[in-house]
Scaffold this active site. Structure first.
Site, PDB file in Angstrom:
ATOM      1  N   HIS A 120       0.821  -1.220   0.000  1.00 57.51           N
ATOM      2  CA  HIS A 120       0.000   0.000   0.000  1.00 57.51           C
ATOM      3  C   HIS A 120       0.852   1.266   0.000  1.00 57.51           C
ATOM      4  O   HIS A 120       0.485   2.277   0.589  1.00 57.51           O
ATOM      5  CB  HIS A 120      -0.980  -0.014   1.175  1.00 57.51           C
ATOM      6  CG  HIS A 120      -2.029  -1.071   1.029  1.00 57.51           C
ATOM      7  ND1 HIS A 120      -2.703  -1.625   2.086  1.00 57.51           N
ATOM      8  CD2 HIS A 120      -2.519  -1.699  -0.064  1.00 57.51           C
ATOM      9  CE1 HIS A 120      -3.548  -2.548   1.643  1.00 57.51           C
ATOM     10  NE2 HIS A 120      -3.450  -2.610   0.341  1.00 57.51           N
ATOM     11  N   ASP A 160      -8.958   0.135 -12.729  1.00 56.88           N
ATOM     12  CA  ASP A 160      -7.941  -0.289 -11.759  1.00 56.88           C
ATOM     13  C   ASP A 160      -6.898  -1.104 -12.525  1.00 56.88           C
ATOM     14  O   ASP A 160      -7.145  -2.257 -12.863  1.00 56.88           O
ATOM     15  CB  ASP A 160      -8.618  -1.118 -10.661  1.00 56.88           C
ATOM     16  CG  ASP A 160      -7.679  -1.521  -9.537  1.00 56.88           C
ATOM     17  OD1 ASP A 160      -6.509  -1.112  -9.547  1.00 56.88           O
ATOM     18  OD2 ASP A 160      -8.147  -2.259  -8.636  1.00 56.88           O
ATOM     19  N   HIS A 183      -1.773 -11.227  -1.499  1.00 55.25           N
ATOM     20  CA  HIS A 183      -3.103 -10.585  -1.582  1.00 55.25           C
ATOM     21  C   HIS A 183      -4.003 -11.382  -2.519  1.00 55.25           C
ATOM     22  O   HIS A 183      -3.553 -12.325  -3.179  1.00 55.25           O
ATOM     23  CB  HIS A 183      -2.972  -9.119  -2.042  1.00 55.25           C
ATOM     24  CG  HIS A 183      -2.284  -8.923  -3.362  1.00 55.25           C
ATOM     25  ND1 HIS A 183      -2.896  -9.171  -4.562  1.00 55.25           N
ATOM     26  CD2 HIS A 183      -1.031  -8.500  -3.655  1.00 55.25           C
ATOM     27  CE1 HIS A 183      -2.057  -8.897  -5.541  1.00 55.25           C
ATOM     28  NE2 HIS A 183      -0.908  -8.504  -5.027  1.00 55.25           N
ATOM     29  N   HIS A 226     -11.197  -8.701  -7.467  1.00 54.09           N
ATOM     30  CA  HIS A 226     -12.304  -8.097  -6.715  1.00 54.09           C
ATOM     31  C   HIS A 226     -13.281  -7.510  -7.721  1.00 54.09           C
ATOM     32  O   HIS A 226     -12.907  -7.197  -8.855  1.00 54.09           O
ATOM     33  CB  HIS A 226     -11.794  -7.035  -5.729  1.00 54.09           C
ATOM     34  CG  HIS A 226     -10.944  -5.942  -6.330  1.00 54.09           C
ATOM     35  ND1 HIS A 226     -11.470  -4.882  -7.026  1.00 54.09           N
ATOM     36  CD2 HIS A 226      -9.597  -5.754  -6.346  1.00 54.09           C
ATOM     37  CE1 HIS A 226     -10.483  -4.078  -7.425  1.00 54.09           C
ATOM     38  NE2 HIS A 226      -9.342  -4.592  -7.038  1.00 54.09           N
ATOM     39  N   GLU A 271      -5.331  -9.609 -10.817  1.00 49.23           N
ATOM     40  CA  GLU A 271      -4.125  -8.902 -10.402  1.00 49.23           C
ATOM     41  C   GLU A 271      -3.149  -9.733  -9.585  1.00 49.23           C
ATOM     42  O   GLU A 271      -2.919  -9.447  -8.408  1.00 49.23           O
ATOM     43  CB  GLU A 271      -4.494  -7.635  -9.642  1.00 49.23           C
ATOM     44  CG  GLU A 271      -5.523  -7.818  -8.519  1.00 49.23           C
ATOM     45  CD  GLU A 271      -5.795  -6.496  -7.789  1.00 49.23           C
ATOM     46  OE1 GLU A 271      -4.827  -5.849  -7.373  1.00 49.23           O
ATOM     47  OE2 GLU A 271      -6.970  -6.136  -7.645  1.00 49.23           O
ATOM     48  N   ARG A 307       3.435  -6.680 -10.236  1.00 49.88           N
ATOM     49  CA  ARG A 307       1.994  -6.978 -10.244  1.00 49.88           C
ATOM     50  C   ARG A 307       1.474  -6.510 -11.598  1.00 49.88           C
ATOM     51  O   ARG A 307       1.915  -5.475 -12.114  1.00 49.88           O
ATOM     52  CB  ARG A 307       1.260  -6.254  -9.113  1.00 49.88           C
ATOM     53  CG  ARG A 307      -0.255  -6.434  -9.191  1.00 49.88           C
ATOM     54  CD  ARG A 307      -1.023  -6.069  -7.905  1.00 49.88           C
ATOM     55  NE  ARG A 307      -1.036  -4.646  -7.583  1.00 49.88           N
ATOM     56  CZ  ARG A 307      -0.329  -4.088  -6.617  1.00 49.88           C
ATOM     57  NH1 ARG A 307       0.484  -4.812  -5.868  1.00 49.88           N
ATOM     58  NH2 ARG A 307      -0.397  -2.779  -6.374  1.00 49.88           N
TER      59      ARG A 307
END
Ligand code: GLY
Ligand code: MN
Ligand code: MN
Length: 435
Positions: free
Chosen positions: A252, A280, A361, A365, A390, A403
């Protein structure tokens, strides 16, 4: 008034909002009312405020991108004009001088398809009259698993008042209905999301020309922003991550404050908003224009998992099973890269498999009006859902984090990649950086 434009973006049609409300109303119990509130304008300090951001549910039901808005749905109301009422902030000359005109009744009807438009000041009185005819009240809330509901929203505040004023009514929740409905994107929404993706593409292509050793991460952020704003986006759909070298491993990282050094790879997790819909995207590029062999091997491993994952996403699949299968794809790649051993895999804890050391992660989503959009995670995937894909590999000991992230629309027999036109292959990235 000639120069007044209400929105920077092309709005969706009133017909779409009519259809959305009809879908919601079809799921309401007999003799029930549903009420939806806009967001507040959030204060900062002194007289400062954050820019207004509309609550996604009332936006999805009306398209009204304005504060102090209330929607009331009462499908069984005796009087047809009471079946849908939109309350909007009263416009007046004073407000028009300071802030520009707000929606007036004519425009509100044209934008939403709702004919009964009243000022927000009339809400309580009108609502009380309607409640005399009703047995149940649908209230909204935010059950998003990642939400930290520590600030009272306008919805929370109004809900508390309604529960106190009408204690003997039945209360129902709107959120589960909205989770089903909002997850299925209509064609108009998909088109709006495609615009957000196309604007993101333009930003990325600009950045490919800009990156070289010595640029600051925040300068890259500025290049994206420049391209987004000039194309009618109001900016980033979420706080962008521009992390070079080790910073790419900080999941993050949003400081975006470091210098990009020759030999490092920059991870860019960036998406434009357009008309409140999110894109995204994540891309990784070599600062000096060429990946090393090792960087390319890791890059291609992530790309291979991404492609494999996309092929798993289709109607009927469970998101939970999908994540297990993506874990298996990732395990194979990490074994091939020598990052984990067969022994570690054989002895792994099923609750935290060996691959999690480098890929910690989730893979996908829901995305839509919200970046981490609403949807029922425990129900099978359906056509019309839009997901990110992702995967990533983060090797802290090598100062390397990769990523890759695209947004895809689920169709009856597979998917459409809304970011299929954005450079993705390592060779393509290198060629565009050289060009
Ligand atoms: N940019 C946030 C995410 O990838 O989920
Ligand atoms: Mn992202
Ligand atoms: Mn994402």
């Amino acid at each position: 008034m000639r120069y007044l434009r209400f929105m920077r973006y092309q709005p969706l049609s009133a017909d779409l909002y009519k259809a959305n409300r009809a879908k919601f109303a079809a799921q309401m119990k007999p003799r029930s009312i549903a009420v939806f509130f806009s967001n507040d304008i959030y204060p900062t300090s002194a007289d400062g405020t954050l820019p207004f951001k509309q609550a996604s549910d009332i936006l999805w039901l009306t398209g009204v991108d304005q504060e102090e808005t209330v929607l009331v749905l009462f499908p069984d109301a005796h009087n047809p004009s009471d079946r849908e009422i939109l309350f909007t902030l009263e416009t007046n000359e004073e407000l028009a001088i300071w802030e520009g005109a707000k929606l007036d009744r004519t425009r509100a009807t044209a934008a939403t398809g709702i004919t009964n438009i009243q000022w927000t000041t009339a809400f309580e009185r009108t609502f009380h009259r309607l409640m005399a005819e009703a047995d149940a009240l649908y209230l909204n809330d935010n059950p998003h698993t990642r939400a930290r509901n520590i600030v009272q929203t306008r919805t929370d505040r109004e809900n508390a008042g309604l529960r106190a004023n009408y204690p003997n009514y039945e209360f129902e929740r709107s959120a589960p209905i909205l989770y089903s409905l909002r997850a299925i994107k209509s064609q108009e929404e998909v088109d709006q999301m495609q615009r957000a993706c196309d604007i993101t593409k333009a930003g990325f292509e600009r950045v490919l020309q800009f990156v070289k050793p010595g640029v600051m991460e925040y300068e890259i952020e500025a290049e994206f922003m420049h391209e987004f704003l000039r194309r009618g986006s109001r900016g980033f759909a979420y706080t962008p991550i521009i992390g070079s070298g080790f910073n790419a491993c900080v999941l993050h990282y949003i400081e975006n404050s470091a210098e990009c050094k020759a030999g490092d790879v920059i991870l860019m997790d960036v998406g434009a908003e357009y008309g409140n819909y999110a894109a995204d995207m994540t891309r990784c590029v070599p600062v000096s224009g060429k990946f090393t062999d090792r960087q390319r091997a890791v890059y291609n491993a992530v790309l291979s998992v991404m492609r494999g994952a996309m092929n798993l996403l289709k109607p009927g699949v469970s998101l939970h099973d999908y994540h297990v299968q993506v874990g298996e794809l990732m395990t194979k790649e990490l074994l091939d890269l020598g990052l984990i051993t067969a022994d570690e895999v054989a002895n792994e804890n099923p609750a935290w498999p060996a691959y999690k050391k480098y890929f910690m992660h989730g893979t996908s989503h829901f995305i839509g009006l919200d970046v981490h959009d609403v949807g029922h995670w425990h129900e099978p995937i359906q056509a019309g859902h839009v997901f990110t894909v992702e995967p990533g590999i983060y090797i802290r000991e090598e100062n390397l984090g990769i990523r890759l992230e695209n947004d895809i629309l689920i169709t009856e027999d597979g998917y459409v990649d809304l970011m299929g036109q954005i450079p993705l292959e390592a060779d393509e990235i290198e060629a565009m950086m050289a060009g």
